[in-house]
Design an enzyme around this catalytic site. Structure first.
Site, PDB file in Angstrom:
ATOM      1  N   SER A  25      41.969  39.009  40.279  1.00  0.00           N
ATOM      2  CA  SER A  25      43.259  39.450  39.883  1.00  0.00           C
ATOM      3  C   SER A  25      43.012  40.389  38.860  1.00  0.00           C
ATOM      4  O   SER A  25      42.364  40.493  38.130  1.00  0.00           O
ATOM      5  CB  SER A  25      43.799  38.283  39.390  1.00  0.00           C
ATOM      6  OG  SER A  25      45.578  38.475  39.537  1.00  0.00           O
TER       7      SER A  25
ATOM      8  N   TYR B 235      57.815  44.899  33.822  1.00  0.00           N
ATOM      9  CA  TYR B 235      57.557  45.998  33.497  1.00  0.00           C
ATOM     10  C   TYR B 235      58.290  47.116  34.100  1.00  0.00           C
ATOM     11  O   TYR B 235      59.392  46.814  34.747  1.00  0.00           O
ATOM     12  CB  TYR B 235      56.113  46.262  33.803  1.00  0.00           C
ATOM     13  CG  TYR B 235      54.832  45.523  33.047  1.00  0.00           C
ATOM     14  CD1 TYR B 235      54.844  45.453  31.593  1.00  0.00           C
ATOM     15  CD2 TYR B 235      54.105  44.515  33.867  1.00  0.00           C
ATOM     16  CE1 TYR B 235      54.131  44.666  30.951  1.00  0.00           C
ATOM     17  CE2 TYR B 235      53.156  43.478  33.069  1.00  0.00           C
ATOM     18  CZ  TYR B 235      53.219  43.737  31.781  1.00  0.00           C
ATOM     19  OH  TYR B 235      52.579  43.020  30.860  1.00  0.00           O
TER      20      TYR B 235
HETATM   21  C1  LIG Z   1      43.651  37.981  30.545  1.00  0.00           C
HETATM   22  C2  LIG Z   1      44.721  38.138  31.567  1.00  0.00           C
HETATM   23  C3  LIG Z   1      45.323  39.506  31.864  1.00  0.00           C
HETATM   24  C4  LIG Z   1      46.073  39.504  32.719  1.00  0.00           C
HETATM   25  N1  LIG Z   1      46.408  40.860  33.181  1.00  0.00           N
HETATM   26  C5  LIG Z   1      47.296  41.091  34.232  1.00  0.00           C
HETATM   27  C6  LIG Z   1      47.417  42.663  34.512  1.00  0.00           C
HETATM   28  O1  LIG Z   1      47.049  43.321  33.925  1.00  0.00           O
HETATM   29  N2  LIG Z   1      48.384  42.480  35.544  1.00  0.00           N
HETATM   30  C7  LIG Z   1      48.904  41.617  36.354  1.00  0.00           C
HETATM   31  O2  LIG Z   1      49.640  41.793  37.192  1.00  0.00           O
HETATM   32  N3  LIG Z   1      48.600  40.457  35.866  1.00  0.00           N
HETATM   33  C8  LIG Z   1      47.886  40.013  34.984  1.00  0.00           C
HETATM   34  N4  LIG Z   1      47.517  38.849  34.436  1.00  0.00           N
HETATM   35  C9  LIG Z   1      48.055  37.649  35.504  1.00  0.00           C
HETATM   36  C10 LIG Z   1      46.979  37.294  36.377  1.00  0.00           C
HETATM   37  O3  LIG Z   1      46.542  38.424  37.460  1.00  0.00           O
HETATM   38  C11 LIG Z   1      47.470  36.205  37.162  1.00  0.00           C
HETATM   39  O4  LIG Z   1      48.697  36.548  38.192  1.00  0.00           O
HETATM   40  C12 LIG Z   1      47.534  34.773  36.385  1.00  0.00           C
HETATM   41  O5  LIG Z   1      46.594  34.638  35.475  1.00  0.00           O
HETATM   42  C13 LIG Z   1      47.913  33.668  37.424  1.00  0.00           C
HETATM   43  O6  LIG Z   1      46.713  33.627  38.152  1.00  0.00           O
HETATM   44  P1  LIG Z   1      45.374  32.347  37.673  1.00  0.00           P
HETATM   45  O7  LIG Z   1      46.185  31.149  37.576  1.00  0.00           O
HETATM   46  O8  LIG Z   1      44.393  32.552  38.667  1.00  0.00           O
HETATM   47  O9  LIG Z   1      45.079  32.696  36.332  1.00  0.00           O
HETATM   48  C14 LIG Z   1      46.769  38.501  33.373  1.00  0.00           C
HETATM   49  C15 LIG Z   1      46.504  37.335  33.361  1.00  0.00           C
HETATM   50  C16 LIG Z   1      45.149  37.019  32.344  1.00  0.00           C
HETATM   51  C17 LIG Z   1      44.887  35.660  32.389  1.00  0.00           C
END
Ligand SMILES: Cc1cc2nc3c(=O)[nH]c(=O)nc-3n(C[C@H](O)[C@H](O)[C@H](O)COP(=O)(O)O)c2cc1C
Ligand SMILES: Cc1cc2nc3c(=O)[nH]c(=O)nc-3n(C[C@H](O)[C@H](O)[C@H](O)COP(=O)(O)OP(=O)(O)OC[C@H]3O[C@@H](n4cnc5c(N)ncnc54)[C@H](O)[C@@H]3O)c2cc1C
Length: 753
Positions: A414, A574
């Site tokens: 992601s 955003y």
């Molecule tokens: C450190 C961090 C940075 C993130 N930056 C973005 C980003 O740049 N763009 C985005 O769409 N989501 C961003 N997210 C959200 C993640 O892409 C993802 O949707 C969210 O963490 C849920 O997934 P997970 O349960 O696998 O962590 C970020 C999440 C984390 C933890």
């Protein structure tokens, strides 16, 4: 000790048995309004695991209950006239009446005073009892009388159901899905004693209305069901027993006890019959309460508090599973219409997340092998890649195509902001961050949110793609990924909108900079954090032209840098998302109001990007499928959003949720965003990626095989373990190729303990 039970159903009777065994001198009275043999319904069902708890609590009832069991291992699913069979499930059914008789007899044997035909109307008579059980079922008068203390919530679900019986013996636990001119009917059928089965019929409110059936007209119901399902029950009879059409109430309570009173069983919580756990929950309550009272017989309020603290988490977990199961039956039309029967069957079996691809494989390897072969065949057709048929790869290791981009598997890293760039230029940190995940086996690695202009950044540390040096820096990362892994690499292009000009995440998420802020803009002049955030300016048409052109420039640069796919960030509040949600878009011009208007600018950006992005390369958009807030985007509207994006040539939707407004009320949990991806995929007919608390390979395989998404996107799991996909492959006995410098690993066995 004096104990009263209001209600002589499974909860009240079973607790009385256990309490009388623990305190033989206690005076225990059960007040039951019905006669001993006066029960509604037909059979109840227990899983094998449940029975082990009962054996330990009271051997005698366990023996009597198991002696009356009809046991089976199979589940039959009849979809569009075809029967799918799955084995290894271990259930037992028995007559509700027989079970109550067993419990009543055991009460009599132990000296519990069960007073039948005694309806409790006045609760004041129980003041001098040490303990009063409110075991009075779904319509508990105790719960209602003390509603201010118990804080009950009752959610009547829209589907209609009726509990019938039949003198046909279903050979397995049987789900039948059958369509007629009124709609789609669901049957839950299981044998509960020789010669008899329970036959629960369920449908949507619309189907029920179209059928013309009446809630209380049992004879008309029986005649209708007899005709429709005559072949399925081989001409046997449909039977009634107070078979009225109902809506299932999901009951939960803020508090379970008050003074000397405690709510138990259906009075305090219900779990949909599709996971067959109402009686189990009631009887397990009895076991937990008896244990708590045994430990503190002299302090009943403390015992009740201990009981609630111990029992509540388990009940809530089953209620969560029951809710997802119930939702599956509310939305069956979607699966029926859009999925192949074999996939619908898998979706049904894994619906409550309690059974996954892996544990189904243990229960029924043949069934899972069939699913995996079918899935691999579909993937081969879709991707144009040959896949070895015997044995088929696990679903997560099948290829997937978007235009000319073919992904080797279904795992995506992601986008994750690193807040480590300088003037938008990324550095070695980003190379290692992305490069290691590509070597780690994900088929697609996404860059973090990469901003299309200097003022489009969230923070001064955000990555950008608006200067020549940005292209060169990204080119280095792209080259590394392409030269050293099979992964493809995508870039998430974005403009921060009203969430821009803030501190690095670890210095204060969404907090404006202490100095050096830049002006921000959005669909409407609404600050993200009231009284804290900068107020964005409402975008003029000139601003829109500039932002659109910035996206176009970034897309051109992304192609130059060699990226395989672009993702437009239309989520999380955003800039593009600020147009989509009515909570952040209050414009009065043609860019605000109806969804069509709110989508106008994001679609204009998509069209413009599509024009410069090579035809053979795909475009994705991340959306927030719900704002988790009143009046915002919801699941239904997200399907419309997806349809509009699809109509503008978008290839795939990356389905996230929320972060639109600070006052959102999200409901987190394992795979909490997957239902949105599932719905969009099937209703809008566009591929989806699911993201959010997807962390095990079992979940990935289950999601894919059930057709709930096409790709699984993992964020934090990848932060923790860059080699997540390789570990998942190893666990499943699947071989992934290593890069040449690591070839010696072919003969290496990892040990983690
Ligand atoms: C450190 C961090 C940075 C993130 N930056 C973005 C980003 O740049 N763009 C985005 O769409 N989501 C961003 N997210 C959200 C993640 O892409 C993802 O949707 C969210 O963490 C849920 O997934 P997970 O349960 O696998 O962590 C970020 C999440 C984390 C933890
Ligand atoms: C269609 C359907 C299918 C189901 N299938 C299953 C299944 O397969 N497996 C399963 O485990 N569960 C199943 N259940 C659920 C199961 O029937 C209940 O969850 C279970 O009976 C709960 O036990 P209880 O003791 O809490 O409540 P109940 O069994 O409802 O008992 C409450 C008792 O209190 C009595 N009562 C109420 N008010 C008073 C009063 N004022 N004075 C005196 N007595 C009173 C009632 O007469 C009743 O006997 C199903 C339920 C439905 C509706």
């Amino acid at each position: 000790m004096r104990i009263a039970s209001i209600g002589g159903g499974p909860a009240g009777l079973y607790f009385s048995i256990l309490a009388k065994k623990a305190f033989p001198k206690a005076e225990i009275t059960v007040f039951e309004r019905n006669k001993p043999d006066d029960t509604f319904g037909f059979g109840v069902v227990f899983s094998d695991a449940t029975m082990e708890n009962f054996a330990q609590a009271d051997r005698e009832t366990h023996k009597a209950i198991t002696g009356s069991f009809a046991h089976w291992d199979d589940i039959d699913i009849v979809f569009k006239g075809r029967t799918l069979n799955s084995t290894g499930h271990g259930f037992s059914g028995m007559s509700r009446q027989v079970m109550l008789t067993i419990l009543q007899d055991r009460c009599a044997e132990l000296g519990v005073d069960v007073r039948f035909q005694t309806e409790v109307k006045d609760l004041d008579q129980f003041g001098d009892y040490d303990l009063v059980l409110a075991a009075d079922g779904i319509n508990s008068i105790v719960r209602e009388r003390f509603a201010a203390h118990f804080g009950p919530q009752i959610d009547f679900r829209p589907n209609r159901f009726v509990w019938l019986g039949t003198d046909y013996e279903f050979p397995a636990f049987t789900f039948i899905f059958k369509e007629n001119e009124h709609g789609l009917w669901r049957v839950h059928g299981y044998r509960y004693m020789p010669g008899y089965s329970t036959f629960i019929l369920e449908c949507t409110a619309e189907t029920f209305a179209r059928s013309g059936l009446k809630v209380e007209d049992e004879d008309a119901t029986v005649a209708y069901v007899q005709e429709l399902f005559n072949d399925d029950i081989k001409g046997h009879k449909i039977l009634k027993n107070r078979s009225l059409w109902r809506q299932f109430p999901i009951i939960s309570c803020d508090k379970w006890h008050h003074r000397n009173m405690v709510l138990m069983g259906d009075a305090v919580h219900t779990a949909h019959f599709s996971i067959g756990s109402g009686t189990k929950l009631a009887m397990e309550d009895s076991i937990a309460l008896a244990e708590a009272v045994k430990r503190q017989p002299d302090d009943i309020p403390a015992a009740l508090a201990a009981y609630e603290a111990a029992r509540r988490p388990m009940v809530e977990s089953i209620q969560r599973a029951a809710r997802t199961s119930l939702e599956w039956f509310e939305q069956t039309e979607r699966y029926y219409e859009h999925l192949a029967p074999i996939q619908s069957g898998f979706s049904l079996l894994t619906r409550s997340l309690r059974i996954s691809h892996s544990n189904l494989k243990l229960r029924d390897p043949k069934y899972v092998a069939t699913i995996d072969s079918w899935f691999a065949g579909q993937a081969a057709n879709q991707s144009g890649v040959n896949i070895p048929a015997e044995p088929p790869p696990p679903p997560m290791f099948t290829p997937f195509r978007l235009r000319d981009m073919v992904l080797a598997n279904r795992v995506v890293m992601s986008p994750m902001c690193q807040y480590s760039a300088k003037d938008g230029t990324i550095n070695d940190w980003h190379l290692v961050h992305i490069g290691s995940r590509a070597v780690g086996g994900a088929a697609l690695v996404m860059t973090e949110m990469t901003d299309v202009s200097e003022e489009a950044r969230i923070t001064p540390g955000c990555a950008g793609l608006y200067k020549k040096e940005h292209v060169a820096a990204w080119q280095r990362v792209v080259r590394f990924v392409h030269e050293n892994s099979y992964a493809k690499i995508g870039i998430q292009l974005a403009h921060a909108g009203r969430k821009g000009s803030t501190k690095l995440a670890w210095q204060g998420v969404d907090r404006p900079l202490d100095s050096g802020n830049w002006p921000i803009m959005a669909a409407s002049p609404l600050p993200y954090l009231e009284g804290v955030s900068q107020i964005p300016r409402e975008m003029s048409r000139r601003d829109m032209d500039k932002v659109r052109d910035d996206f176009v420039r970034a897309a051109t640069m992304a192609d130059e840098a060699g990226f395989d796919v672009i993702e437009l960030h239309c989520a999380h509040g955003y800039l593009l998302a600020s147009f989509i949600s009515p909570l952040t878009n209050q414009r009065k011009d043609e860019y605000g109001g109806s969804l069509e208007n709110r989508m106008r600018f994001p679609l204009e950006v998509l069209d413009a990007v599509r024009r410069v992005w090579p035809k053979q390369k795909p475009i994705s958009a991340r959306i927030s499928a719900t704002d988790w807030a009143e009046g915002g985007v919801d699941a239904e509207e997200s399907v419309e959003i997806a349809r509009l994006l699809k109509a503008h040539d978008l290839d795939i939707i990356d389905v996230s949720t929320g972060q639109t407004v600070a006052y959102e009320k999200p409901v987190f949990g394992r795979l909490f965003q997957t239902p949105f991806a599932d719905r969009i995929r099937l209703e809008a007919g566009i591929p989806t990626m699911t993201v959010g608390a997807v962390s095990s390979y079992e979940d990935v395989n289950s999601i894919l095989a059930a057709g709930r998404a096409d790709l699984c996107v993992l964020a934090r799991a990848h932060l923790y373990d860059p080699y997540w996909t390789r570990h998942a492959a190893y666990e499943q006995g699947y071989t992934l190729p290593w890069p040449d410098p690591y070839a010696s690993l072919v003969r290496y066995t990892p040990r983690h303990k």
